[in-house]
Write an enzyme that holds these catalytic residues in place. Structure first.
Site, PDB file in Angstrom:
ATOM      1  N   HIS A 232       7.307 -23.780 -24.322  1.00  0.00           N
ATOM      2  CA  HIS A 232       7.164 -22.633 -23.421  1.00  0.00           C
ATOM      3  C   HIS A 232       6.463 -21.470 -24.109  1.00  0.00           C
ATOM      4  CE1 HIS A 232       8.450 -20.233 -19.879  1.00  0.00           C
ATOM      5  NE2 HIS A 232       8.444 -19.245 -20.740  1.00  0.00           N
ATOM      6  N   HIS A 304       8.905 -20.885 -13.102  1.00  0.00           N
ATOM      7  CA  HIS A 304      10.324 -20.864 -13.453  1.00  0.00           C
ATOM      8  C   HIS A 304      10.975 -22.083 -12.810  1.00  0.00           C
ATOM      9  CE1 HIS A 304      13.634 -17.925 -14.849  1.00  0.00           C
ATOM     10  NE2 HIS A 304      12.812 -18.173 -15.847  1.00  0.00           N
TER      11      HIS A 304
END
Length: 974
Positions: A232, A304
């Protein structure tokens, strides 16, 4: 200290809305058709208050006495357990799990203090009374509807209040992790069980580093490396070395992103020379482009996904909250002006009995995601102006939630620089356990156990806190009170401080970080992803003024360290050194990921079309209009405020009834100017089933033509990429991603359209074991979202897609090909073959430029791009959006010889095409501007509310606008 319980019910003459919602949801999921239930909400308050004061708080603060009534007693009192109606014998409490952020409780604590006395702790709960139910049904209701195990706990019967935890003080104990003597199996086990999600090579590199230091890492050091090296945060797969092979041969990348996406932008900027309108790309939290003489525009889109799969409301809520903080943390801080959101769900009619263990029902996911985005954007006062929704059964285990934000920033504040010895200041929300391991968790695939094992990775947001932080930040920026700012996103303080101090060094005093509650360890403070927090670099002499400003606005600002010029990250907890890492190792020490990637395009299998005489073209049109991916998304759109801030010029829904599907949004960021920003998107995962190269080029083409359709100048459109893929350790999966990145490079160069920012989300897969004990895997389809940011000189020149006036001529612009692969016509007929749409980039560039010239010259009344469903769907949408009919003839429609079948002419989804309404008096001039571009007059706008489409005097479609519109509205008219 007394623990008080306050139960709040609907008044006797008011309906129980929460109960009605639960009953409807139970029926939707097939769990119960005639459920009886009663509900209340409530508060647990731990305080030295007498009953009179608690009742005062209840009446004046917690209960709306016009429509609600309250019961107040000490927690555990028998009176509070009595059912409100006969036959409701089972009592269920639902509370946030210990450590989960509770925004209502947090706000209540503050409000109680305003009454003159402070409470020690507050917790909220929901209460349900159910009839006596069979245990399997009762358990399903609790697990699927009443609570989400990721963040909530269910307590059946009266709460054992003595067991409730309100937080205990943390007892310091420095923890180290024995890593130096571990073998490879031990390193792999540590990575997984510690939720580090690092590869074996990475774990070996860490082991070697600490072997050279002659000591084991502390827990906080190991976590710091894991956060920084996570997929990420570091994009290590796409930025790594890849050996790629496809039908054209082999190609090696040292850094795939830099050699495709980044390289395209650099080449475009170089070609523009002193006319370069890009300001900052791929170097800050968001991309920046020039807007006018005083301002620049900032744009970022994030994902997300994993948190939204576990807790849809909280995941999406903090998805939009997090991406809003990206422009806030870009340069010296941008003002958010609008949001864009794209969602990918499994169909909402999935049979609940077929759900794999650990998967939430798509309808519940949809409701949670939409309400999460709605609440955050609306409460912050940011209009949500653009978006899309895609349905595919492969999103069952991994819904995708893309959230984007556009910001406005003064030109002089577009860059920042941390200075040695600046103070490290935490601004905004307090730190809790919410979001711990969020960054590393997002690098792992989901499993049936993720809900219970990774619940802490889900953050819970508080939009009001972020709005207060925003207001203070912009005022502090304009006063020059800090040198740099970034947001606390993935990795929390570890990433924010680590990145800001990368070139200098940082000393951090973790004991000074404000906490939501007692009990957090120094490591939890460091890696928590609690929301609404920014980190500032503040000169010493500016601190007093900043602190005074923040205090005056009720925003907490705390010094938690200093950017010390040591080249090291040093972490302290009450003078105890708990971490000491070399910044170079932290940021540059990760071993390069070397991947193999292959791609073999599938052979094109011809799609067999039925004889025209046997086709029900009108029936097909209505069926496509009523398919989930084409149908109206008004149920979602109307929950969003798209008017707030007063700058929305073209809104998501347009037309006479404001219910037509607009192509792109147009916003005026500066209300004293008519200059506008255009926001659009392009995406079609189905094309990736045929070739991810065509999928990528089609997505860029769609995003571009949506912008151009409302009037954006194609020579000044910037784009963003968001790659969401499955498990890229498989060469063929990674190969499909590399192929799409190559397509992005080719298309961007050809159009002169730079990428200014982007984000990837990999490993979007869900694994579980079926009843036979066999491991099953659900992987999302390759999903590339392209978001486009355009500009218009004057929003009054923009056009919308709804038909405007009878007698106008309808022109098709662009050439139609026999490209039905992945089309909506193919989907409704279950046709897996055919060719996906391709893009002629040179023709696309010329078409966009010519159409823009026509729109800018005032020659166009309405314009709609041809995408999902092709010409027939576009014509229907334009007609019922404008309340005017249309008569079309396809005789002169520009098309390839292979596309002569009526199905291709009506439903092909070929790229770079538009349907345009042109006033009759403008026809000659329009044709002159479009010279050299395939185009033709194919119809007329009529008063009669019907759509007719003919070919060689044979009527293919004849339908009333009302029946077409009802087909379009019905599927998601919830």
């Amino acid at each position: 200290m007394t623990l008080w319980e306050i139960d709040i019910y609907p008044s006797a003459d008011e309906r129980d809305a929460a109960a009605d919602s639960l009953i409807a949801a139970a029926a939707d999921l097939g769990l119960a058709s005639d459920l009886q239930v009663a509900t209340s909400r409530g508060f647990l308050i731990q305080a030295d208050f007498n009953r009179d004061h608690v009742e005062l708080l209840s009446d004046q603060l917690l209960c709306d006495t016009v429509v609600e009534q309250a019961k107040v007693d000490e927690a555990g009192a028998d009176a509070l357990s009595q059912p409100p109606a006969p036959g409701l014998s089972q009592l269920v409490y639902v509370l946030p799990k210990p450590g989960v952020m509770d925004p209502v409780a947090q706000s209540t604590m503050t409000a109680i203090a305003d009454f003159g006395q402070s409470a020690a702790a507050v917790r909220t709960f929901r209460k349900y009374w159910l009839p006596e139910l069979p245990p399997p049904l009762f358990d399903k209701l609790c697990n699927k509807l009443l609570a989400n195990d990721a963040i909530e706990q269910v307590i059946v019967g009266p709460i054992p209040f003595e067991q409730l935890s309100f937080g205990k003080p943390y007892e310091f104990a420095l923890a180290t992790t024995s890593i130096r003597q571990l073998d490879d199996a031990g390193l792999t086990k540590l990575s997984k069980e510690g939720q580090l999600y690092l590869t074996l090579v990475e774990m070996q590199t860490i082991q070697k580093y600490f072997n050279e230091l002659g000591r084991d890492p502390t827990d906080i050091e190991l976590e710091s490396v894991a956060q920084t090296w996570s997929e990420h945060c570091s994009h290590k797969t796409l930025a790594g070395r890849i050996a790629y092979k496809d039908e054209k041969g082999e190609r090696k990348f040292n850094n795939m992103l830099k050699e495709t996406i980044f390289a395209a932008t650099q080449e475009i900027r170089k070609s523009l020379g002193d006319k370069d309108w890009c300001v900052s790309v791929f170097q800050d939290n968001a991309g920046i482009v020039r807007f006018d003489d005083e301002h620049n525009i900032v744009f970022k889109v994030e994902t997300h996904n994993h948190p939204s799969a576990l807790e849809p409301y909280g995941g999406a809520n903090t998805g939009i909250g997090g991406v809003v903080r990206d422009p806030m943390g870009t340069g010296m801080g941008a003002k958010p002006i609008c949001n864009t959101d794209v969602f990918c769900f499994a169909p909402p009619d999935v049979d609940p009995e077929t759900l794999p263990p650990g998967v939430l029902h798509p309808r519940r996911v949809m409701n949670g995601v939409v309400s999460g985005v709605r609440d955050y954007g609306n409460r912050m006062g940011i209009p949500t102006v653009n978006g899309a929704v895609y349905f595919d059964e492969r999103y069952l285990g991994n819904p995708l939630v893309y959230c984007g934000n556009v910001g406005l920033i003064p030109q002089q504040h577009s860059f920042k620089e941390v200075k040695p010895n600046d103070l490290i200041v935490a601004l905004g929300g307090r730190t809790g356990r919410d979001g711990i391991h969020g960054a590393t968790f997002s690098s792992a695939e989901l499993t049936s156990e993720s809900e219970s094992l990774s619940g802490g990775a889900v953050q819970i947001g508080n939009a009001i806190t972020e709005k207060m932080v925003l207001d203070v930040l912009l005022e502090a920026r304009d006063r020059g009170l800090f040198n740099a700012v970034t947001d606390c996103g993935a990795g929390g303080f570890s990433s924010a401080v680590g990145e800001m101090g990368e070139k200098i060094g940082a000393d951090v005093w973790l004991d000074r970080a404000p906490l939501k509650y007692d009990g957090l360890s120094y490591t939890e403070i460091w890696i928590s992803e609690a929301q609404e927090r920014m980190v500032l670099a503040v000169p010493d002499h500016k601190w007093d003024e900043l602190e005074e400003l923040c205090s005056s606005e009720g925003v907490e600002a705390t010094i938690i360290g200093r950017f010390a010029p040591t080249g090291r990250l040093k972490l302290f907890y009450y003078q105890e050194a708990v971490g000491d890492l070399d910044m170079k190792f932290l940021h540059d020490g990760r071993p390069p990921i070397v991947r193999e990637a292959t791609y073999q395009p599938l052979p094109v299998k011809p799609l067999k079309l039925p004889a025209a005489k046997s086709c029900d073209f009108a029936g097909d049109l209505k069926q496509i209009l009523g398919s989930l991916n084409v149908a109206s998304k008004h149920w979602i759109i109307r929950q969003y405020d798209h008017e707030v801030q007063g700058g929305s010029a073209i809104k998501p829904l347009v037309g006479v009834l404001n219910d037509g599907p607009g192509d792109a949004a147009v916003v005026r960021p500066v209300l004293t100017s008519q200059r506008g920003v255009v926001v659009s998107c392009g995406m079609n995962p189905r094309y990736g089933d045929f070739d991810t190269y065509d999928m990528a080029t089609s997505a860029i083409d769609e995003a571009m033509r949506n912008c151009v359709a409302v009037g954006a100048d194609p020579s000044q459109i910037a784009i963003l990429d968001n790659f969401c893929w499955g498990y890229t350790d498989r060469p063929e999966t990674l190969g499909s991603l590399v192929r799409s990145a190559i397509a992005c490079y080719d298309m961007a160069i050809a159009l002169g359209t730079p990428f200014i920012s982007g984000k990837d989300s990999l490993n979007n897969e869900f694994s579980y074991f079926n009843d036979a004990g066999e491991k099953q895997r659900i992987s999302i389809p390759p999903s590339l979202l392209i978001s486009a940011l355009g500009q218009v000189d004057d929003v009054r020149r923009c056009v919308t897609m709804d038909l405007k006036k009878t007698g106008s001529k309808l022109y098709v612009v662009g050439k139609t090909f026999h490209e039905l692969g992945g089309s909506h016509w193919s989907l409704i007929h279950d046709q897996p073959h055919g060719a996906a749409p391709k893009v002629n980039a040179a023709m696309a560039k010329s078409t966009f430029a010519s159409l823009h010239k026509a729109i800018h010259g005032g020659l166009v009344r309405a314009c709609h791009d041809l995408s999902e469903g092709g010409l027939a769907v576009a014509a229907a949408e334009m007609a019922f959006a404008g309340g005017l009919g249309a008569e079309l003839s396809l005789d002169n429609m520009p098309h390839d010889e292979a596309a002569k079948h009526p199905i291709s002419l009506l439903f092909s989804e070929s790229n770079t095409r538009f349907l345009v309404e042109v006033p009759a008096e403008n026809e000659k001039q329009f044709q002159s501007v479009l010279a050299g571009i395939p185009h033709a007059a194919i119809g007329t706008v009529i008063e009669k509310p019907t759509l007719t489409i003919s070919l060689k005097k044979t009527k293919l479609v004849s339908a009333s606008l009302d029946e077409l519109k009802q087909a379009w509205l019905a599927p998601l008219d919830w």
